[in-house]
Design a protein around this motif. Structure first.
Motif, PDB file in Angstrom:
ATOM      1  N   ASN A  14       0.867  -0.994   0.008  1.00 10.53           N
ATOM      2  CA  ASN A  14       0.030  -0.054  -0.093  1.00 10.53           C
ATOM      3  C   ASN A  14       0.793   1.339   0.169  1.00 10.53           C
ATOM      4  O   ASN A  14       1.607   1.343   0.778  1.00 10.53           O
ATOM      5  CB  ASN A  14      -0.884  -0.009   1.086  1.00 10.53           C
ATOM      6  N   PRO A  15       0.892   2.240  -1.130  1.00  6.70           N
ATOM      7  CA  PRO A  15       0.146   1.681  -2.487  1.00  6.70           C
ATOM      8  C   PRO A  15       0.665   0.794  -3.089  1.00  6.70           C
ATOM      9  O   PRO A  15       1.638   0.284  -3.090  1.00  6.70           O
ATOM     10  CB  PRO A  15       0.384   3.267  -3.094  1.00  6.70           C
TER      11      PRO A  15
ATOM     12  N   ASP B 199       0.237   3.323  -8.173  1.00  7.15           N
ATOM     13  CA  ASP B 199       0.992   4.229  -7.413  1.00  7.15           C
ATOM     14  C   ASP B 199       2.100   3.590  -6.692  1.00  7.15           C
ATOM     15  O   ASP B 199       2.110   2.315  -6.794  1.00  7.15           O
ATOM     16  CB  ASP B 199       0.176   5.012  -6.534  1.00  7.15           C
TER      17      ASP B 199
ATOM     18  N   GLN C 101       5.064   8.490  -4.062  1.00  8.09           N
ATOM     19  CA  GLN C 101       4.604   9.343  -3.133  1.00  8.09           C
ATOM     20  C   GLN C 101       5.490  10.176  -2.369  1.00  8.09           C
ATOM     21  O   GLN C 101       5.229  11.382  -2.059  1.00  8.09           O
ATOM     22  CB  GLN C 101       3.913   8.485  -1.923  1.00  8.09           C
TER      23      GLN C 101
ATOM     24  N   ARG D 196       6.777   1.317  -9.297  1.00  6.39           N
ATOM     25  CA  ARG D 196       5.638   0.503  -8.900  1.00  6.39           C
ATOM     26  C   ARG D 196       6.037  -0.857  -9.125  1.00  6.39           C
ATOM     27  O   ARG D 196       5.845  -2.074  -8.476  1.00  6.39           O
ATOM     28  CB  ARG D 196       4.613   0.766  -9.906  1.00  6.39           C
TER      29      ARG D 196
END
Lengths: 225, 225
Positions: free
Chosen positions: B118-119, B123, B128, B198
């Motif tokens: 998470n994420p 994403d 982030q 990712r």
């Protein structure tokens, strides 16, 4: 063995052709036989139409999903991941029951770019298929490399790389492992039950970026240990 | 180079120790210096307390996240992925601005088993962090292997395996690549911009299952091509 290969696209063609070359009796399954044969142009991804491939592989049978699943003793899911549950429903739960189902798909959603996975993280397409068809013996495998490398791993790195298996049934994994060895795979990692398919499906994310970085789909993962 | 390594756990200790061994001036950063030094027992994962490690690496400085980020010219995020944004906020955006930030984390959520990300998917933690600290030059790297292998890739397969980089700044990636080569990495794949993080973060899913299948964390990915 009599094999039913569900999916008439690039992955289905590769696996059906290789199984046939290895001496197996193969039936390819497609949603609509007439429509599949009527196509004469490459698809949106540039893959040649089934008819052109079939002309070179006349020994491979062609049937509906249900026909191929009924005839096959060992089944391969080589359909588009986004349409797999629908294709397998058309194949028929009764035709899948008790059979090994090698699932070579990834649940890619091409509606966004770069494509994302759905399901992902706490579920996988492999698990969805196993839940939807509890009497099938689902083994996720081959989904970490491109079709050409799936069936001929020696195409890259002299075949010195790794293929993974995920599934709940030990005998089914032994059957799949034997097929993988026939394809040329030497390093076969049994990750565990079907929930481990989350891991290999999620590898498609970095695979897509490597494809862009390298400018080729011809690469594989060797797990060094 | 003067390096600030944020995080005093297993990954932070490994990277701080290795950078120091390679002749760099290193300051480790932690949330609460007193609390970090007061711990004398291994943590829940069995990692020895910082104080025991520090006794063998007295040349490494210890400061708060802000202190280490301020002193470091090159920074490493080796904090727990779930707490990274908080740790970097404590480090201070001004102390990150204009600096290379090697991000070695994965955003694992251990509240479920097996852990999820998470994420994920559309994403990544790397993105982030880059969004939260736009003036930092974030380079995701090293997050695909265990701490010991990060800093000494020759520990498995004679070092014949692959490390990945994701980041928006070419100069920052060149700086990180030089450090990686000093660590012993020979195959460094630049995947592209920070969104490619990712892909490598999502590799942790299969990594966790391989750890279970192999019974060790000491393995790596060689991309065969």
């Amino acid at each position: 063995v009599k094999a039913g290969v569900l999916g008439s696209g690039r992955v289905g063609q590769a696996i059906a052709g290789r199984l046939s070359e290895l001496g197996h009796d193969v039936v390819a399954g497609t949603r609509d036989v007439e429509a599949t044969l009527a196509r004469t142009e490459p698809d949106a991804m540039g893959n040649r139409p089934f008819s052109a491939w079939w002309a070179e592989h006349p020994q491979v049978g062609l049937a509906t999903f249900a026909g191929a699943a009924e005839q096959g003793e060992v089944l391969v899911n080589a359909t588009n991941g986004a349409a797999s549950l629908q294709a397998l429903t058309a194949a028929g739960a009764d035709n899948l029951a008790g059979k090994v189902l090698l699932d070579a798909t990834n649940p890619l959603d091409f509606s966004v770019m770069p494509p994302t996975l759905n399901p992902v993280n706490s579920d996988s397409l492999g698990e969805q298929i196993q839940r939807a068809f509890p009497e099938a013996k689902v083994v996720k495998a081959l989904n970490t490399v491109t079709a050409a490398v799936m069936i001929r791993p020696a195409m890259v790195g002299d075949g010195d790389h790794t293929v993974f298996m995920s599934g709940d049934d030990a005998d089914a994994k032994a059957t799949v492992a034997a097929l993988l060895r026939d394809f040329g795979w030497r390093d076969i990692v049994d990750l565990g039950d079907i929930t481990t398919a989350r891991g290999t499906e999620m590898m498609i994310a970095v695979w897509l970026r490597m494809m862009q970085a390298f400018g080729t789909t011809e690469f594989g993962y060797k797990i060094v240990r």
